[in-house]
Design an enzyme around this catalytic site. Structure first.
Site: not given
Ligand code: FAD
Ligand code: SIN
Length: 507
Positions: A113, A229, A274, A332, A367
């Site tokens: 990436e 993104h 990015r 993103h 990031r």
């Molecule tokens: P999340 O997975 O967003 O979980 C947050 C949780 O909190 C959810 O369950 C939500 O419902 C809950 N929540 C929020 N507010 C409340 C509330 N008030 N009360 C109760 N529950 C609540 N990162 C990478 O490293 N590699 C990748 O390939 C990558 N691809 C991505 C692709 C996309 C399309 C997106 C959107 C992001 C991507 N990212 C990637 C970023 C990465 O997915 C996120 O940064 C990571 O998943 C965050 O995890 P988290 O557990 O902190 O939050």
């Molecule tokens: C992607 O697959 O392009 C997302 C990767 C990331 O947000 O780290």
């Protein structure tokens, strides 16, 4: 009011919350609350993968150097070293939890990436996050020490004598306000892409945890660094991410004149950091539609490597093996958030945070791709380690509150807020636009305060949280009179020497 006492309260069911809950379940009882279905998270949408040094041709020094370079002078080097050196063992941990990463001849396949100087992205085809969620949710549902509360929306942290001791929560199915009491609270509420009109993030990403922590007195940091993104596809159901790994496998961005353009912007061309690619696409879009072309690769390879993206685009009438994909940049990832140390501690006793809602110092001004799933696992494990100290403490008393529920809605306010923040606090910013946004946000806040007189509900709280965060973000962007990482000020296009010196002194 109903009271629910547990040893630990974890808010959020993405990778950070699930991993924290699984670890804390070894120390006591855990309430895992999440505002929608358990799978609704950014994690479940993650595509590209997880960065980790697994190849003999790679090194910790190289992953650290890439992270620091992309972070553009603002990363905390100690935090980056902590992240990178723990990555291989966390990949093994995920495998042990049941995550099936893509392998080739029995060895984990590594892809590329932007910003990485070598192939180091561990992935499950093009739907890594969904595979991680599947495995972790299965573990959490089978764990007798974890009680899962779906459709429970956390409103605010309960504080007693300056310590976090639970949260006020709306049970949105039964329309009831509950208080969850615990020895320690872990915020794992994810990011806030929904602030913006155009985002890759699902509806849950409204920055609730960051706003909640701020109201409780926690320090928030680096909010101006919102990562855009470069490649999202505008489909029937909103924006859909086209993973950076498509460019990692040879995909090329093509401008309105049907020619590649990234060589005009950066020596790494389509795999430049990015922020640079996003601004380049943003600039090129002024001349017409930008597309991403990978049709020079064989159809078999594309369908095998990107089955989810291929099928989703096919459903939208685009065959990516035969035609280029129209793309646009979109909000993103939030690089900033609740400031934590290497143990996931915030400045509020007993309040922890991990995952995208935090600012651990690993991302700095931008990031490095695929460092966030990794950060979520590394730092949620650190939280669990620190929580071992809580075993002898007791849960506090049930607090009083004066909240009532209302059915008022604020959809009109939300969409105009999202449009303004996209336009004025987006990819390219100026002092004037930021100030105009702040004036508008104040008006929205006054309107929300009027609605709050009738009571609260989930959508009103989300809007309040988004406006709080948008205001803090715009203020931070106004204060930073330079361009760095994913914060770009067209009225201050250069990096300030003073910042460079400041950072060097800090190290
Ligand atoms: P999340 O997975 O967003 O979980 C947050 C949780 O909190 C959810 O369950 C939500 O419902 C809950 N929540 C929020 N507010 C409340 C509330 N008030 N009360 C109760 N529950 C609540 N990162 C990478 O490293 N590699 C990748 O390939 C990558 N691809 C991505 C692709 C996309 C399309 C997106 C959107 C992001 C991507 N990212 C990637 C970023 C990465 O997915 C996120 O940064 C990571 O998943 C965050 O995890 P988290 O557990 O902190 O939050
Ligand atoms: C992607 O697959 O392009 C997302 C990767 C990331 O947000 O780290």
């Amino acid at each position: 009011m109903h009271m629910k006492p547990f040893d630990f309260l974890v808010i959020g069911s993405g990778i950070a919350g699930l991993n924290a809950a699984l670890g804390l379940a070894k120390l006591g009882t855990v309430a895992l609350i999440t505002k929608k279905d358990i799978l609704e998270s950014n994690t479940n949408k993650a595509q590209g993968g997880i960065a980790a040094v697994l190849s003999q041709h790679d090194s910790f020094d190289s992953h650290i150097a890439d992270t620091l370079r992309v972070g553009d002078g603002l990363c905390d080097k100690t935090a980056v070293e902590f992240l990178v050196t723990h990555a291989p063992e966390k990949i093994q941990k995920l495998i042990d939890l049941g995550v099936a990463f893509t392998t080739r001849n029995g060895v984990i396949e590594l892809s590329r990436e932007a910003g990485h100087s070598t192939n180091r992205i561990v992935h499950a085809k093009d739907a890594t996050g969904a595979e991680v969620e599947r495995a972790m949710v299965a573990q959490a549902k089978n764990n007798l020490h974890i009680t899962l509360f779906e459709h429970h929306f956390a409103v605010d942290i309960i504080l007693e004598k300056g310590k976090a001791g639970g949260a006020l929560v709306i049970d949105t199915k039964n329309n009831e306000i509950l208080s969850f009491l615990s020895k320690a609270v872990v915020l794992a509420t994810g990011g806030a892409g929904q602030l913006y009109q155009y985002t890759t993030n699902p509806k849950i990403a409204t920055g609730d945890g960051m706003a909640m922590a701020y109201r409780a007195g926690a320090i928030l940091e680096d909010l101006e660094f919102v990562q855009f993104h470069p490649t999202a596809f505008a489909g029937k159901n909103g924006l859909f991410l086209i993973s950076e790994t498509v460019r990692g496998e040879g995909g090329i961005l093509i401008g309105a004149d049907k020619k590649p353009f990234m060589h005009n912007y950066h020596p790494s061309k389509d795999l430049a950091p990015r922020d640079i690619v996003s601004r380049a696409v943003f600039a090129e879009q002024k001349k017409g539609q930008v597309v991403l072309d990978i049709t020079h690769k064989s159809a078999d390879f594309i369908m095998q490597r990107f089955p989810m993206i291929y099928a989703t685009l096919k459903g939208e009438g685009i065959d990516m093996t035969k035609q280029p994909i129209p793309i646009t940049p979109s909000a993103h990832y939030f690089c900033g958030g609740i400031k934590t140390d290497l143990h996931g501690r915030t400045n509020i006793p007993c309040l922890y945070a991990c995952g995208e809602c935090t600012c651990t110092g690993v991302h700095g001004a931008n990031r490095l791709a695929s460092n966030s799933l990794l950060e979520s696992v590394v730092f949620s494990d650190a939280v669990v380690e620190d929580c071992k100290a809580y075993s002898s403490q007791s849960v506090q008393k049930n607090p009083l509150h004066a909240l009532t529920l209302t059915s008022s809605k604020s959809d009109g306010l939300l969409s105009s807020f999202q449009q303004i923040i996209w336009k004025n606090v987006g990819i390219v910013r100026t002092e004037y636009e930021l100030q105009q946004a702040l004036i508008y946000f104040k008006e929205v806040e006054e309107n929300i305060n009027l609605l709050f007189k009738e009571g609260i509900n989930e959508s009103l709280m989300e809007l309040k949280n988004m406006v709080t965060l948008g205001t803090l973000l715009a203020q931070a962007a106004l204060t930073r009179e330079e361009s760095r990482g994913c914060h770009f000020r067209s009225d201050f296009p250069e990096k300030k020497e003073a910042w460079e010196r400041h950072i060097k002194q800090k190290k």
